[in-house]
Design a protein around this motif. Structure first.
Motif, PDB file in Angstrom:
ATOM      1  N   SER A 102      -6.152   9.531  -2.340  1.00 46.55           N
ATOM      2  CA  SER A 102      -6.687   8.236  -2.768  1.00 46.55           C
ATOM      3  C   SER A 102      -6.343   8.026  -4.229  1.00 46.55           C
ATOM      4  O   SER A 102      -6.201   8.991  -4.989  1.00 46.55           O
ATOM      5  CB  SER A 102      -8.206   8.201  -2.624  1.00 46.55           C
ATOM      6  N   GLU A 103      -6.244   6.759  -4.633  1.00 47.56           N
ATOM      7  CA  GLU A 103      -6.062   6.466  -6.048  1.00 47.56           C
ATOM      8  C   GLU A 103      -7.238   7.041  -6.821  1.00 47.56           C
ATOM      9  O   GLU A 103      -8.362   7.046  -6.338  1.00 47.56           O
ATOM     10  CB  GLU A 103      -6.009   4.958  -6.289  1.00 47.56           C
ATOM     11  N   GLY A 104      -6.977   7.514  -7.994  1.00 50.48           N
ATOM     12  CA  GLY A 104      -8.032   8.092  -8.808  1.00 50.48           C
ATOM     13  C   GLY A 104      -8.273   9.561  -8.537  1.00 50.48           C
ATOM     14  O   GLY A 104      -9.161  10.162  -9.129  1.00 50.48           O
ATOM     15  N   THR A 105      -7.508  10.153  -7.638  1.00 54.83           N
ATOM     16  CA  THR A 105      -7.635  11.585  -7.354  1.00 54.83           C
ATOM     17  C   THR A 105      -7.340  12.376  -8.621  1.00 54.83           C
ATOM     18  O   THR A 105      -6.356  12.128  -9.294  1.00 54.83           O
ATOM     19  CB  THR A 105      -6.643  11.988  -6.251  1.00 54.83           C
ATOM     20  N   GLU A 106      -8.207  13.293  -8.941  1.00 57.33           N
ATOM     21  CA  GLU A 106      -8.004  14.183 -10.087  1.00 57.33           C
ATOM     22  C   GLU A 106      -8.317  15.611  -9.652  1.00 57.33           C
ATOM     23  O   GLU A 106      -9.301  15.818  -8.954  1.00 57.33           O
ATOM     24  CB  GLU A 106      -8.913  13.788 -11.252  1.00 57.33           C
ATOM     25  N   PRO A 107      -7.563  16.585 -10.033  1.00 60.79           N
ATOM     26  CA  PRO A 107      -6.285  16.451 -10.731  1.00 60.79           C
ATOM     27  C   PRO A 107      -5.233  15.885  -9.785  1.00 60.79           C
ATOM     28  O   PRO A 107      -5.290  16.097  -8.575  1.00 60.79           O
ATOM     29  CB  PRO A 107      -5.938  17.874 -11.142  1.00 60.79           C
ATOM     30  N   LYS A 108      -4.304  15.165 -10.341  1.00 59.82           N
ATOM     31  CA  LYS A 108      -3.299  14.467  -9.544  1.00 59.82           C
ATOM     32  C   LYS A 108      -1.945  15.157  -9.692  1.00 59.82           C
ATOM     33  O   LYS A 108      -1.352  15.137 -10.769  1.00 59.82           O
ATOM     34  CB  LYS A 108      -3.201  13.024 -10.010  1.00 59.82           C
ATOM     35  N   PRO A 109      -1.471  15.779  -8.636  1.00 57.84           N
ATOM     36  CA  PRO A 109      -0.135  16.379  -8.698  1.00 57.84           C
ATOM     37  C   PRO A 109       0.914  15.317  -9.005  1.00 57.84           C
ATOM     38  O   PRO A 109       0.782  14.161  -8.603  1.00 57.84           O
ATOM     39  CB  PRO A 109       0.068  16.951  -7.296  1.00 57.84           C
ATOM     40  N   GLU A 110       1.960  15.707  -9.669  1.00 59.85           N
ATOM     41  CA  GLU A 110       3.022  14.805 -10.111  1.00 59.85           C
ATOM     42  C   GLU A 110       3.674  14.048  -8.947  1.00 59.85           C
ATOM     43  O   GLU A 110       4.162  12.940  -9.128  1.00 59.85           O
ATOM     44  CB  GLU A 110       4.044  15.655 -10.881  1.00 59.85           C
ATOM     45  N   LEU A 111       3.638  14.590  -7.776  1.00 57.30           N
ATOM     46  CA  LEU A 111       4.229  13.955  -6.600  1.00 57.30           C
ATOM     47  C   LEU A 111       3.504  12.657  -6.219  1.00 57.30           C
ATOM     48  O   LEU A 111       4.136  11.688  -5.789  1.00 57.30           O
ATOM     49  CB  LEU A 111       4.183  14.955  -5.427  1.00 57.30           C
ATOM     50  N   LEU A 112       2.181  12.601  -6.386  1.00 53.15           N
ATOM     51  CA  LEU A 112       1.401  11.451  -5.914  1.00 53.15           C
ATOM     52  C   LEU A 112       1.742  10.141  -6.614  1.00 53.15           C
ATOM     53  O   LEU A 112       1.977   9.130  -5.935  1.00 53.15           O
ATOM     54  CB  LEU A 112      -0.096  11.743  -6.010  1.00 53.15           C
ATOM     55  N   PRO A 113       1.784  10.070  -7.942  1.00 60.24           N
ATOM     56  CA  PRO A 113       2.134   8.788  -8.560  1.00 60.24           C
ATOM     57  C   PRO A 113       3.545   8.322  -8.222  1.00 60.24           C
ATOM     58  O   PRO A 113       3.809   7.126  -8.134  1.00 60.24           O
ATOM     59  CB  PRO A 113       1.993   9.036 -10.062  1.00 60.24           C
ATOM     60  N   ARG A 114       4.450   9.255  -7.992  1.00 60.91           N
ATOM     61  CA  ARG A 114       5.811   8.869  -7.612  1.00 60.91           C
ATOM     62  C   ARG A 114       5.843   8.260  -6.219  1.00 60.91           C
ATOM     63  O   ARG A 114       6.575   7.302  -5.966  1.00 60.91           O
ATOM     64  CB  ARG A 114       6.731  10.080  -7.724  1.00 60.91           C
ATOM     65  N   LEU A 115       5.042   8.806  -5.292  1.00 56.68           N
ATOM     66  CA  LEU A 115       4.935   8.207  -3.964  1.00 56.68           C
ATOM     67  C   LEU A 115       4.286   6.826  -4.045  1.00 56.68           C
ATOM     68  O   LEU A 115       4.716   5.889  -3.374  1.00 56.68           O
ATOM     69  CB  LEU A 115       4.126   9.116  -3.036  1.00 56.68           C
ATOM     70  N   GLU A 116       3.250   6.694  -4.878  1.00 59.09           N
ATOM     71  CA  GLU A 116       2.584   5.402  -5.055  1.00 59.09           C
ATOM     72  C   GLU A 116       3.553   4.363  -5.608  1.00 59.09           C
ATOM     73  O   GLU A 116       3.579   3.217  -5.150  1.00 59.09           O
ATOM     74  CB  GLU A 116       1.383   5.542  -5.993  1.00 59.09           C
ATOM     75  N   LEU A 117       4.358   4.748  -6.591  1.00 59.21           N
ATOM     76  CA  LEU A 117       5.321   3.823  -7.186  1.00 59.21           C
ATOM     77  C   LEU A 117       6.364   3.377  -6.165  1.00 59.21           C
ATOM     78  O   LEU A 117       6.685   2.192  -6.070  1.00 59.21           O
ATOM     79  CB  LEU A 117       5.999   4.465  -8.399  1.00 59.21           C
ATOM     80  N   LEU A 118       6.885   4.316  -5.386  1.00 64.10           N
ATOM     81  CA  LEU A 118       7.865   3.951  -4.364  1.00 64.10           C
ATOM     82  C   LEU A 118       7.247   3.001  -3.346  1.00 64.10           C
ATOM     83  O   LEU A 118       7.870   2.016  -2.948  1.00 64.10           O
ATOM     84  CB  LEU A 118       8.425   5.203  -3.670  1.00 64.10           C
ATOM     85  N   ALA A 119       6.008   3.264  -2.930  1.00 66.88           N
ATOM     86  CA  ALA A 119       5.329   2.381  -1.975  1.00 66.88           C
ATOM     87  C   ALA A 119       5.151   0.983  -2.570  1.00 66.88           C
ATOM     88  O   ALA A 119       5.346  -0.023  -1.879  1.00 66.88           O
ATOM     89  CB  ALA A 119       3.985   2.963  -1.565  1.00 66.88           C
ATOM     90  N   LEU A 120       4.800   0.913  -3.841  1.00 66.91           N
ATOM     91  CA  LEU A 120       4.629  -0.379  -4.501  1.00 66.91           C
ATOM     92  C   LEU A 120       5.946  -1.137  -4.575  1.00 66.91           C
ATOM     93  O   LEU A 120       6.029  -2.322  -4.224  1.00 66.91           O
ATOM     94  CB  LEU A 120       4.045  -0.166  -5.894  1.00 66.91           C
ATOM     95  N   GLN A 121       6.997  -0.464  -5.014  1.00 60.78           N
ATOM     96  CA  GLN A 121       8.305  -1.108  -5.132  1.00 60.78           C
ATOM     97  C   GLN A 121       8.816  -1.603  -3.776  1.00 60.78           C
ATOM     98  O   GLN A 121       9.243  -2.759  -3.641  1.00 60.78           O
ATOM     99  CB  GLN A 121       9.333  -0.129  -5.709  1.00 60.78           C
ATOM    100  N   LEU A 122       8.753  -0.726  -2.784  1.00 61.00           N
ATOM    101  CA  LEU A 122       9.264  -1.116  -1.464  1.00 61.00           C
ATOM    102  C   LEU A 122       8.365  -2.162  -0.816  1.00 61.00           C
ATOM    103  O   LEU A 122       8.865  -3.044  -0.100  1.00 61.00           O
ATOM    104  CB  LEU A 122       9.405   0.115  -0.571  1.00 61.00           C
ATOM    105  N   GLY A 123       7.065  -2.086  -1.054  1.00 60.19           N
ATOM    106  CA  GLY A 123       6.164  -3.103  -0.523  1.00 60.19           C
ATOM    107  C   GLY A 123       6.502  -4.483  -1.033  1.00 60.19           C
ATOM    108  O   GLY A 123       6.473  -5.466  -0.293  1.00 60.19           O
ATOM    109  N   ARG A 124       6.834  -4.584  -2.309  1.00 64.55           N
ATOM    110  CA  ARG A 124       7.215  -5.882  -2.892  1.00 64.55           C
ATOM    111  C   ARG A 124       8.504  -6.420  -2.288  1.00 64.55           C
ATOM    112  O   ARG A 124       8.661  -7.611  -2.119  1.00 64.55           O
ATOM    113  CB  ARG A 124       7.374  -5.755  -4.397  1.00 64.55           C
ATOM    114  N   GLU A 125       9.429  -5.527  -1.979  1.00 60.74           N
ATOM    115  CA  GLU A 125      10.730  -5.955  -1.466  1.00 60.74           C
ATOM    116  C   GLU A 125      10.751  -6.171   0.045  1.00 60.74           C
ATOM    117  O   GLU A 125      11.457  -7.056   0.527  1.00 60.74           O
ATOM    118  CB  GLU A 125      11.796  -4.930  -1.836  1.00 60.74           C
ATOM    119  N   LEU A 126      10.019  -5.366   0.773  1.00 59.49           N
ATOM    120  CA  LEU A 126      10.149  -5.379   2.234  1.00 59.49           C
ATOM    121  C   LEU A 126       9.050  -6.153   2.962  1.00 59.49           C
ATOM    122  O   LEU A 126       9.234  -6.554   4.100  1.00 59.49           O
ATOM    123  CB  LEU A 126      10.172  -3.939   2.771  1.00 59.49           C
ATOM    124  N   CYS A 127       7.888  -6.306   2.325  1.00 54.41           N
ATOM    125  CA  CYS A 127       6.754  -6.912   3.021  1.00 54.41           C
ATOM    126  C   CYS A 127       6.601  -8.398   2.700  1.00 54.41           C
ATOM    127  O   CYS A 127       7.017  -8.895   1.708  1.00 54.41           O
ATOM    128  CB  CYS A 127       5.465  -6.191   2.628  1.00 54.41           C
TER     129      CYS A 127
END
Length: 127
Positions: A102-127
């Motif tokens: 979930s957003e706000g998870t702490e501690p947040k492994p470096e992988l999570l924000p990168r997955l969130e960013l990709l989802a945001l970018q692709l969501g804007r383009e594909l949805c």
């Protein structure tokens, strides 16, 4: 050599033209807009939103998706669930496993924000 030619041609043809398959799927739910969506990236550089038509994605997005898929599959079983955050919920699925957070998870492994960013970018383009 001539008698092997048909065998070689058949072997080459078998490796070409097939479906590349899904590389990574990211499910996003909740958040301020309350929208739920599933974004899928295929190994041949295309993506789709909520089962829609496949559309091309950028080379960089494909590279990012491949890197994230590799990192996701390398996680140990106990590293695959992070909770405690508020906001959007995510599930990333790859061939060899899934990751929930979930957003706000702490501690947040470096992988999570990168997955969130990709989802945001692709969501804007594909949805």
């Amino acid at each position: 050599m001539r008698r092997w030619a048909p065998v070689l041609l058949a072997a080459l043809a078998a490796g070409c033209g097939g479906e590349s398959g899904d590389l990574l799927a990211i499910e996003v739910s909740g958040g301020p807009q309350g929208t739920d969506r599933t974004i899928v990236v295929t190994g041949d550089g295309r993506g789709r939103c909520d089962g829609g038509e496949l559309q091309p994605i950028s080379n960089q997005q494909l590279i990012d998706a491949r890197e994230l898929e590799r990192e996701l599959t390398e996680l140990d079983e106990e590293e695959r669930r992070f909770g405690g955050g508020e906001g959007r919920s995510y599930v990333a699925r790859a061939r060899d496993g899934a990751l929930r957070w979930s957003e706000g998870t702490e501690p947040k492994p470096e992988l999570l924000p990168r997955l969130e960013l990709l989802a945001l970018q692709l969501g804007r383009e594909l949805c």
